[in-house]
Scaffold this motif. Structure first.
Motif, PDB file in Angstrom:
ATOM      1  N   ARG A 285       0.817  -1.224   0.000  1.00 63.85           N
ATOM      2  CA  ARG A 285       0.000   0.000   0.000  1.00 63.85           C
ATOM      3  C   ARG A 285       0.847   1.269   0.000  1.00 63.85           C
ATOM      4  NH1 ARG A 285      -4.159  -1.613   4.908  1.00 63.85           N
ATOM      5  NH2 ARG A 285      -5.437  -3.138   3.771  1.00 63.85           N
ATOM      6  N   ARG A 286       2.156   1.100   0.128  1.00 65.06           N
ATOM      7  CA  ARG A 286       3.077   2.231   0.213  1.00 65.06           C
ATOM      8  C   ARG A 286       2.773   3.098   1.425  1.00 65.06           C
ATOM      9  NH1 ARG A 286       3.760   3.989  -6.193  1.00 65.06           N
ATOM     10  NH2 ARG A 286       4.503   1.946  -6.899  1.00 65.06           N
ATOM     11  N   GLU A 287       2.444   2.444   2.521  1.00 65.83           N
ATOM     12  CA  GLU A 287       2.203   3.129   3.785  1.00 65.83           C
ATOM     13  C   GLU A 287       3.406   2.959   4.705  1.00 65.83           C
ATOM     14  OE1 GLU A 287      -1.462   1.816   5.482  1.00 65.83           O
ATOM     15  OE2 GLU A 287      -2.628   2.213   3.668  1.00 65.83           O
ATOM     16  N   GLU A 288       3.426   3.730   5.778  1.00 65.38           N
ATOM     17  CA  GLU A 288       4.522   3.652   6.734  1.00 65.38           C
ATOM     18  C   GLU A 288       4.571   2.249   7.349  1.00 65.38           C
ATOM     19  OE1 GLU A 288       6.959   5.922   7.799  1.00 65.38           O
ATOM     20  OE2 GLU A 288       6.303   6.839   5.910  1.00 65.38           O
ATOM     21  N   PRO A 289       5.768   1.700   7.565  1.00 66.19           N
ATOM     22  CA  PRO A 289       5.877   0.342   8.117  1.00 66.19           C
ATOM     23  C   PRO A 289       5.483   0.287   9.588  1.00 66.19           C
ATOM     24  CG  PRO A 289       8.044   1.337   7.961  1.00 66.19           C
ATOM     25  CD  PRO A 289       7.095   2.283   7.276  1.00 66.19           C
ATOM     26  N   PHE A 290       5.207  -0.914  10.043  1.00 66.25           N
ATOM     27  CA  PHE A 290       4.871  -1.167  11.446  1.00 66.25           C
ATOM     28  C   PHE A 290       6.147  -1.558  12.183  1.00 66.25           C
ATOM     29  CE2 PHE A 290       3.132  -4.541  14.505  1.00 66.25           C
ATOM     30  CZ  PHE A 290       2.903  -3.619  15.511  1.00 66.25           C
ATOM     31  N   LEU A 291       6.614  -0.665  13.060  1.00 68.47           N
ATOM     32  CA  LEU A 291       7.843  -0.900  13.806  1.00 68.47           C
ATOM     33  C   LEU A 291       7.550  -0.774  15.295  1.00 68.47           C
ATOM     34  CD1 LEU A 291      10.272   1.320  11.681  1.00 68.47           C
ATOM     35  CD2 LEU A 291      10.026  -1.172  11.573  1.00 68.47           C
ATOM     36  N   LEU A 292       7.757  -1.850  16.036  1.00 69.90           N
ATOM     37  CA  LEU A 292       7.629  -1.817  17.490  1.00 69.90           C
ATOM     38  C   LEU A 292       9.021  -1.761  18.088  1.00 69.90           C
ATOM     39  CD1 LEU A 292       4.915  -4.417  18.598  1.00 69.90           C
ATOM     40  CD2 LEU A 292       4.804  -1.939  18.749  1.00 69.90           C
ATOM     41  N   ASP A 293       9.292  -0.763  18.922  1.00 69.65           N
ATOM     42  CA  ASP A 293      10.606  -0.730  19.547  1.00 69.65           C
ATOM     43  C   ASP A 293      10.585  -1.495  20.875  1.00 69.65           C
ATOM     44  OD1 ASP A 293       9.893   0.980  21.744  1.00 69.65           O
ATOM     45  OD2 ASP A 293      10.126   2.737  20.454  1.00 69.65           O
ATOM     46  N   ARG A 294      11.713  -1.559  21.538  1.00 69.65           N
ATOM     47  CA  ARG A 294      11.877  -2.365  22.747  1.00 69.65           C
ATOM     48  C   ARG A 294      11.025  -1.862  23.910  1.00 69.65           C
ATOM     49  NH1 ARG A 294      16.549  -5.506  22.044  1.00 69.65           N
ATOM     50  NH2 ARG A 294      16.584  -5.991  24.282  1.00 69.65           N
ATOM     51  N   SER A 295      10.603  -0.609  23.849  1.00 66.81           N
ATOM     52  CA  SER A 295       9.798  -0.059  24.941  1.00 66.81           C
ATOM     53  C   SER A 295       8.311  -0.305  24.757  1.00 66.81           C
ATOM     54  CB  SER A 295      10.054   1.445  25.077  1.00 66.81           C
ATOM     55  OG  SER A 295       9.553   2.144  23.951  1.00 66.81           O
ATOM     56  N   HIS A 296       7.924  -0.828  23.589  1.00 65.35           N
ATOM     57  CA  HIS A 296       6.500  -1.034  23.296  1.00 65.35           C
ATOM     58  C   HIS A 296       6.026  -2.450  23.568  1.00 65.35           C
ATOM     59  CE1 HIS A 296       6.587   2.743  20.748  1.00 65.35           C
ATOM     60  NE2 HIS A 296       5.526   2.902  21.498  1.00 65.35           N
ATOM     61  N   GLY A 297       6.919  -3.435  23.451  1.00 68.89           N
ATOM     62  CA  GLY A 297       6.448  -4.805  23.625  1.00 68.89           C
ATOM     63  C   GLY A 297       7.556  -5.822  23.513  1.00 68.89           C
ATOM     64  N   TYR A 298       7.253  -7.037  23.968  1.00 63.44           N
ATOM     65  CA  TYR A 298       8.199  -8.136  23.821  1.00 63.44           C
ATOM     66  C   TYR A 298       8.444  -8.453  22.346  1.00 63.44           C
ATOM     67  CZ  TYR A 298       8.820  -9.443  28.693  1.00 63.44           C
ATOM     68  OH  TYR A 298       9.181  -9.449  30.019  1.00 63.44           O
ATOM     69  N   ILE A 299       7.451  -8.192  21.506  1.00 58.51           N
ATOM     70  CA  ILE A 299       7.654  -8.387  20.073  1.00 58.51           C
ATOM     71  C   ILE A 299       8.765  -7.460  19.584  1.00 58.51           C
ATOM     72  CG2 ILE A 299       6.606  -8.137  17.784  1.00 58.51           C
ATOM     73  CD1 ILE A 299       3.946  -8.988  19.006  1.00 58.51           C
ATOM     74  N   GLY A 300       8.782  -6.237  20.091  1.00 60.10           N
ATOM     75  CA  GLY A 300       9.831  -5.304  19.740  1.00 60.10           C
ATOM     76  C   GLY A 300      11.198  -5.763  20.213  1.00 60.10           C
ATOM     77  N   VAL A 301      11.255  -6.330  21.428  1.00 55.26           N
ATOM     78  CA  VAL A 301      12.510  -6.857  21.959  1.00 55.26           C
ATOM     79  C   VAL A 301      13.005  -8.003  21.084  1.00 55.26           C
ATOM     80  CG1 VAL A 301      13.584  -8.046  23.926  1.00 55.26           C
ATOM     81  CG2 VAL A 301      11.956  -6.175  24.333  1.00 55.26           C
ATOM     82  N   LEU A 302      12.109  -8.917  20.752  1.00 56.19           N
ATOM     83  CA  LEU A 302      12.445 -10.083  19.929  1.00 56.19           C
ATOM     84  C   LEU A 302      13.042  -9.660  18.596  1.00 56.19           C
ATOM     85  CD1 LEU A 302      12.135 -13.108  18.976  1.00 56.19           C
ATOM     86  CD2 LEU A 302       9.773 -12.517  18.359  1.00 56.19           C
ATOM     87  N   ILE A 303      12.353  -8.793  17.878  1.00 57.05           N
ATOM     88  CA  ILE A 303      12.799  -8.421  16.537  1.00 57.05           C
ATOM     89  C   ILE A 303      14.075  -7.583  16.597  1.00 57.05           C
ATOM     90  CG2 ILE A 303      12.178  -7.085  14.476  1.00 57.05           C
ATOM     91  CD1 ILE A 303       9.306  -8.079  14.867  1.00 57.05           C
ATOM     92  N   ASP A 304      14.154  -6.689  17.568  1.00 58.85           N
ATOM     93  CA  ASP A 304      15.363  -5.866  17.672  1.00 58.85           C
ATOM     94  C   ASP A 304      16.585  -6.722  17.999  1.00 58.85           C
ATOM     95  OD1 ASP A 304      16.586  -3.129  17.808  1.00 58.85           O
ATOM     96  OD2 ASP A 304      17.068  -3.821  19.824  1.00 58.85           O
ATOM     97  N   ASP A 305      16.419  -7.689  18.894  1.00 57.52           N
ATOM     98  CA  ASP A 305      17.521  -8.607  19.197  1.00 57.52           C
ATOM     99  C   ASP A 305      17.993  -9.326  17.931  1.00 57.52           C
ATOM    100  OD1 ASP A 305      17.687  -8.018  21.873  1.00 57.52           O
ATOM    101  OD2 ASP A 305      16.772  -9.883  22.576  1.00 57.52           O
ATOM    102  N   LEU A 306      17.038  -9.787  17.139  1.00 63.27           N
ATOM    103  CA  LEU A 306      17.383 -10.564  15.947  1.00 63.27           C
ATOM    104  C   LEU A 306      18.107  -9.726  14.907  1.00 63.27           C
ATOM    105  CD1 LEU A 306      14.106 -12.661  15.479  1.00 63.27           C
ATOM    106  CD2 LEU A 306      16.305 -13.482  16.332  1.00 63.27           C
ATOM    107  N   VAL A 307      17.527  -8.583  14.551  1.00 65.24           N
ATOM    108  CA  VAL A 307      18.081  -7.815  13.437  1.00 65.24           C
ATOM    109  C   VAL A 307      19.308  -7.000  13.838  1.00 65.24           C
ATOM    110  CG1 VAL A 307      15.810  -7.700  12.350  1.00 65.24           C
ATOM    111  CG2 VAL A 307      16.587  -5.785  13.752  1.00 65.24           C
ATOM    112  N   THR A 308      19.445  -6.717  15.136  1.00 69.05           N
ATOM    113  CA  THR A 308      20.564  -5.897  15.596  1.00 69.05           C
ATOM    114  C   THR A 308      21.737  -6.752  16.069  1.00 69.05           C
ATOM    115  OG1 THR A 308      19.035  -4.151  16.286  1.00 69.05           O
ATOM    116  CG2 THR A 308      21.257  -4.068  17.202  1.00 69.05           C
TER     117      THR A 308
END
Length: 637
Positions: free
Chosen positions: A396-419
């Motif tokens: 849709r060319r919309e802004e992506p969905f990004l959860l950071d570490r302060s928003h949820g465990y999902i954010g922690v999980l993904i940040d750990d993986l990609v970083t």
């Protein structure tokens, strides 16, 4: 949206826990979605333990549900025992966990997929993907069928060149009794991706009719089970018990006798296994001083007589598995129905991904689940949901969905993986979350449900309930500050609770700061009774939130201050095209790591192993001065 001719908007490869959430999210957001799975009959199969949740994992399931995912509802419907773990500790580590009817869970999830409008399911094996320039073109199956699409989400589990081991025997399989996925790894490597090899394992299953339960300890579920899903009103089922037993020194001797035929200790297995979920043979070698290890006997289903031997994962030869199990109390005459085994499989180091789970090398190609090096149904499902949402937003060319570490465990999980990446199967723990007191399982709806509503995954009714709940919480906190019962009205209650009586009036707010006290303790006080009656059906949830907020107010304030400092760094964006190799003041390791990861913010850069505080200071100065004009082509690693 792109104008080239395609067959589908989104193709999801794989029907495991990541694939299910990705396919449901994409189709529910209104795009044409195809799920390709090697076996429709094993959709959402629980390959290992028949359970959902636990420490940190339970938080993930609640977050998945708050965003509009399916896992929470599926386990509520297919669960056979529910427990809230760690109740004796603080709310930051409370963890919902449920035993599942293995077959029932799979059927429940398959029904959700088959009834979803806009979603098609096809049984087949994807043997390759192709790109058009730097963007994905589509997939090709083992029968030669080419299917064009806008986006592809790969959720391949342990199937990529899967190889199973029992003793010194090994055979190709993605899971016991199922073909491996062949060709896809090689296709991705040809596109320039780096692949690795991991290992995991599973315990034997046993015939419940051969267990002497009188020699084990019974563990029952909670008398008032709490649902995982905010859409489930209550859990009212007959719960099945789990049984606890222990290994013994004799067990360990039998296991040791088979190490010369262990694929793990003879070098047959080259993949790295999970550090936090070792096989039983690994336990007796690494923890030689321990005479006993817990073994949980978990029912596979309500109608099944099969039990899962949790804590006894092994790839030892069949005769050793049988002899070792028969030394465990209650299992003296046990019959094995399925042998334990180890499995090696390909994965792709997740530092090759953006925080959206889109690959850096090929646009519109997403990875989710064990292909990224994670372990666990819950970690996979969370990634699948995020990948599915972001695939649609990209179309849709919309802004992506990004959860950071302060928003949820999902954010922690993904940040750990990609970083940080991983070179062993990654498992989420509460200790990985810096702000876990604010990322509790009980407030996932308040943190994340509005995102799900924005994506069209949460209904108007659900968001209305959340808004009502928020209003009631705010009002009740204010009322607790105003209501000050006379000491003579509540001192008898305080004495029964073994806490200090009052000599003067105190507000309910101050009283609730005491750990022993709960609002319902004062139900006999008319003012309190009226407050609670006003809450209606949301009484239990609202009171729990209010009490937690009051009791931990000081801790919350400190974590909010930490988050503010964290967000200051996260808001300092780094241009994607900055040429780190040209910044001579950075250390050589920092230049290499920053070039590989390509962090999107100064905060993410600071979390990369090998990037020092001095390197961050240099980057901060350059960003402040705007010295980022030396650039490299987009997507270069």
């Amino acid at each position: 949206m792109e104008t080239r001719r395609v067959d589908y908007d989104v193709i999801v490869v794989g029907g495991g826990h990541a694939g299910c959430e990705a396919a449901l999210a994409a189709s529910r957001m209104g795009v044409r979605t195809l799920m390709i799975t090697m076996n429709i009959s094993t959709i959402a199969q629980m390959s290992c333990n028949p359970a959902i949740g636990g420490p940190a994992k339970g938080n993930l399931v609640r977050e998945i549900d708050a965003l509009g995912g399916e896992m929470g509802m599926a386990i509520d419907d297919a669960g056979i025992q529910f427990r809230m773990l760690n109740r004796s500790k603080g709310p930051a580590v409370w963890a919902p966990r449920a035993q599942a009817d293995r077959l029932g869970y799979s059927v429940r999830m398959r029904c959700a997929l088959e009834s979803q409008e806009g979603l098609e399911i096809f049984q087949g094996m994807v043997s390759s993907v192709w790109a058009q320039g730097d963007s994905i073109g589509g997939v090709e199956t083992s029968t030669g069928r080419r299917i064009a699409c806008h986006t592809v989400i790969l959720t391949c589990g342990t199937f990529l060149n899967g190889l199973t081991h029992i003793g010194l025997e090994s055979f190709p399989a993605g899971r016991a009794g199922e073909f491996p996925a062949v060709g896809l790894t090689e296709s991705l490597v040809d596109l320039g991706f780096e692949a690795g090899r991991l290992k995991t394992g599973t315990p034997p299953r046993i015939d419940g009719r051969s267990i002497d339960f009188s020699q084990t300890e019974i563990q029952n579920g909670d008398s008032d089970p709490q649902p995982f899903s905010y859409r489930t009103k209550s859990i009212r089922i007959e719960q099945l018990p789990v049984y606890l037993s222990y290994t013994s020194p004799e067990t360990h001797l039998v296991l040791s006798s088979g190490l010369d035929r262990s694929p793990l200790y003879t070098g047959k297995i080259v993949g790295i296994g999970p550090r936090y979920c070792p096989s039983i043979e690994d336990k007796i070698v690494r923890f030689k001083d321990k005479e006993h290890h817990q073994v949980f006997l978990e029912p596979e289903g309500r109608q099944s007589r099969e039990y899962y031997v949790n804590g006894f994962a092994t790839s030892l030869p069949e005769d050793v598995q049988v002899r070792a199990l028969r030394t465990i109390p209650g299992l003296g005459n046990v019959r094995i129905t399925r042998l334990g085994y180890a499995i090696e499989y390909d994965f792709f180091p997740p530092t090759q991904l953006k925080s959206t789970l889109e690959t850096k090398r090929i646009q519109n190609l997403y990875f989710a689940g064990q292909i990224n090096g994670t372990s666990g149904y819950e970690e996979a499902a969370a990634q699948g949901l995020v990948a599915g949402v972001n695939a649609v937003l990209k179309i849709r060319r919309e802004e992506p969905f990004l959860l950071d570490r302060s928003h949820g465990y999902i954010g922690v999980l993904i940040d750990d993986l990609v970083t940080k990446g991983t070179n062993e199967p990654y498992r989420l723990f509460t200790s990985r979350a810096e702000y876990r007191l604010l990322l509790r399982q009980d407030n996932a709806d308040r943190r994340l449900m509005r995102y799900g509503y924005r994506f069209g995954l949460i209904s108007n009714g659900q968001i209305a309930t959340l808004e009502q709940k928020e209003k009631l919480i705010s009002n009740l906190i204010q009322q607790c500050k105003k209501v000050k019962p006379a000491p003579e009205m509540i001192n008898t209650i305080l004495k029964k609770l073994k806490t200090t009586p009052l000599s003067s009036r105190q507000s309910l707010y101050q009283l609730l700061k005491r750990p022993q006290i709960h609002l319902v303790d004062f139900r006999t006080v008319k003012e309190v009774d009226r407050l609670l009656d006003h809450l209606g059906d949301l009484c239990k949830d609202v009171v729990e939130q209010v009490e937690i907020e009051i009791k931990y107010a000081g801790y919350f304030q400190r974590q909010m201050e930490q988050i503010e400092r964290f967000r200051n760094l996260e808001q300092k964006c780094i241009p994607e095209t900055i040429a780190y190799q040209t910044i001579s003041t950075l250390s050589k390791e920092a230049r290499e790591k920053l070039t590989k990861i390509r962090p999107i913010s100064l905060g993410q850069a600071a979390r990369i192993s090998g990037v020092s505080p001095a390197d961050i200071s240099i980057l901060a100065v350059l960003l402040e001065k705007g010295v980022t004009d030396k650039k490299v082509p987009r997507g270069t690693n």
